[in-house]
Enzyme design. Sequence first.
Site, PDB file in Angstrom:
ATOM      1  N   PRO A 112       0.815  -1.216   0.000  1.00  0.00           N
ATOM      2  CA  PRO A 112       0.000   0.000   0.000  1.00  0.00           C
ATOM      3  C   PRO A 112       0.845   1.262   0.000  1.00  0.00           C
ATOM      4  O   PRO A 112       1.768   1.414   0.800  1.00  0.00           O
ATOM      5  CB  PRO A 112      -0.816  -0.139   1.288  1.00  0.00           C
ATOM      6  CG  PRO A 112      -1.008  -1.611   1.418  1.00  0.00           C
ATOM      7  CD  PRO A 112       0.297  -2.220   0.952  1.00  0.00           C
ATOM      8  N   CYS A 113       0.509   2.151  -0.945  1.00  0.00           N
ATOM      9  CA  CYS A 113       1.397   3.281  -1.214  1.00  0.00           C
ATOM     10  C   CYS A 113       0.850   4.617  -0.740  1.00  0.00           C
ATOM     11  O   CYS A 113       1.462   5.648  -0.964  1.00  0.00           O
ATOM     12  CB  CYS A 113       1.655   3.366  -2.720  1.00  0.00           C
ATOM     13  SG  CYS A 113       0.151   3.537  -3.716  1.00  0.00           S
ATOM     14  N   GLN A 114      -0.314   4.644  -0.078  1.00  0.00           N
ATOM     15  CA  GLN A 114      -0.891   5.924   0.327  1.00  0.00           C
ATOM     16  C   GLN A 114       0.051   6.797   1.163  1.00  0.00           C
ATOM     17  O   GLN A 114       0.071   8.007   0.999  1.00  0.00           O
ATOM     18  CB  GLN A 114      -2.195   5.709   1.099  1.00  0.00           C
ATOM     19  CG  GLN A 114      -3.346   5.238   0.243  1.00  0.00           C
ATOM     20  CD  GLN A 114      -3.411   3.720   0.172  1.00  0.00           C
ATOM     21  OE1 GLN A 114      -2.421   3.052   0.444  1.00  0.00           O
ATOM     22  NE2 GLN A 114      -4.547   3.173  -0.194  1.00  0.00           N
ATOM     23  N   ASN A 144       5.827   0.732  -6.422  1.00  0.00           N
ATOM     24  CA  ASN A 144       5.191   1.770  -5.620  1.00  0.00           C
ATOM     25  C   ASN A 144       5.108   3.051  -6.433  1.00  0.00           C
ATOM     26  O   ASN A 144       5.600   3.114  -7.562  1.00  0.00           O
ATOM     27  CB  ASN A 144       5.962   1.998  -4.317  1.00  0.00           C
ATOM     28  CG  ASN A 144       5.031   2.285  -3.149  1.00  0.00           C
ATOM     29  OD1 ASN A 144       4.454   3.362  -3.084  1.00  0.00           O
ATOM     30  ND2 ASN A 144       4.872   1.329  -2.257  1.00  0.00           N
TER      31      ASN A 144
END
Length: 400
Positions: free
Chosen positions: A90-92, A129
């Site tokens: 997850p790249c948030q 990413n």
Amino acid sequence: MSRQATGRASIELFAGAGGLGIGLSQAGFEPRMVVEYNRWCCDTLRDNHGALADDESDPDAAWRVVEGDIRNVSFEQFEDKLDLVSGGPPCQPFSLGGRHRAFDDARDMFPQAVRAIRQARPRAFVFENVKGLTRASFMSYFEYVKLQLEHPELIAKDDEDWQDHLARLEQHHTAAKRDGLHYKVVTKLLNSANFGVPQRRERVLFVGFRDDVDAKWSFKEDGTHTQAALVWDQTFGDYWDRHEVPKKDRVLEGRSKLMAKRLSKDEMPESLPWRTTREAIIDLPDPEKAPKAAARIDNHRFQPGARVYPGHTGSYLDEPSKTLKAGVHGVPGGENMLRRADGSVRYFSTREAARIQTFPDDYRLHGAWSECMRQLGNAVPVELARVVGESVAKQLDEAA
């Protein structure tokens, strides 16, 4: 979805809608486990890949979807049995549009990717990413991620600050003698448009090979397609005639207009041209103007409400689209809508967005439009994944 039987076993982490996994499968890798938390993504994966949900009865079943928190999944069953581990943690926390809390964001799943490498000991891995991870403000953390992947057995101690762990990793990395599990890691920032994807989408890749694998991997960032070749085709070639574009709509925008002034008719670029949004969706009926024809195509419905506002003006038809975005609180307007020559705009349908992400046409996404766009906005373009996967597979085959 058909699979090629090659014997290159893999597992996919943080699989999302499956873009990375599809491309790697096309390159000959067979996922023996696919881990994903989001239920809509899992429905998408099961529907398209005939997946066996959480079925432990067949350990060799391809596209076996494990739905749930990766922190509860063990990878020890795959120790020394895999050619590849892949995924998009997850790249948030690192997104240019996010809150930039990389160092203490609980959504940072890179430690779980490192754990999977430590337990499974694959011959290689590919993690991706967003470009935001390469920001100058994240330089130390970017290096921290890379060193963890290079030395996955050097685990952070209880209550150890990430910066102290980084210092230990740096010391270990420069030591004259290093025992245990190690990987040679290369990082690359790639623009998908340079690889035949009709979208300007930049992703950073971490590609690693286990120390005992005699791999000499490299990858050209500039790819096979260029903007210069597209602009040349639009200026001197038959792009407009080929697509039957009315003369009044034959317009170059922004940087393309400036580039056209520097090109020569006698010097045609040797590269292939960038693919445009028009080329990606030209054969699909307009879901707004021809809703009945569009309704006969899966995931191709008109979504009302598109509007222009500062910084969000839509994607021009005759350029690669802007980067499709997942959004934090809904879908950002400008990145996920097309802009016609007359200035009118509308949202991309799910099918059009899937085309832009180079998903197969028979791939069905589950959930409402906003959920489908979230899945696609988080995905790796299939074509980019395939090209990268083939280059990694080639090195593994040569090192075998």
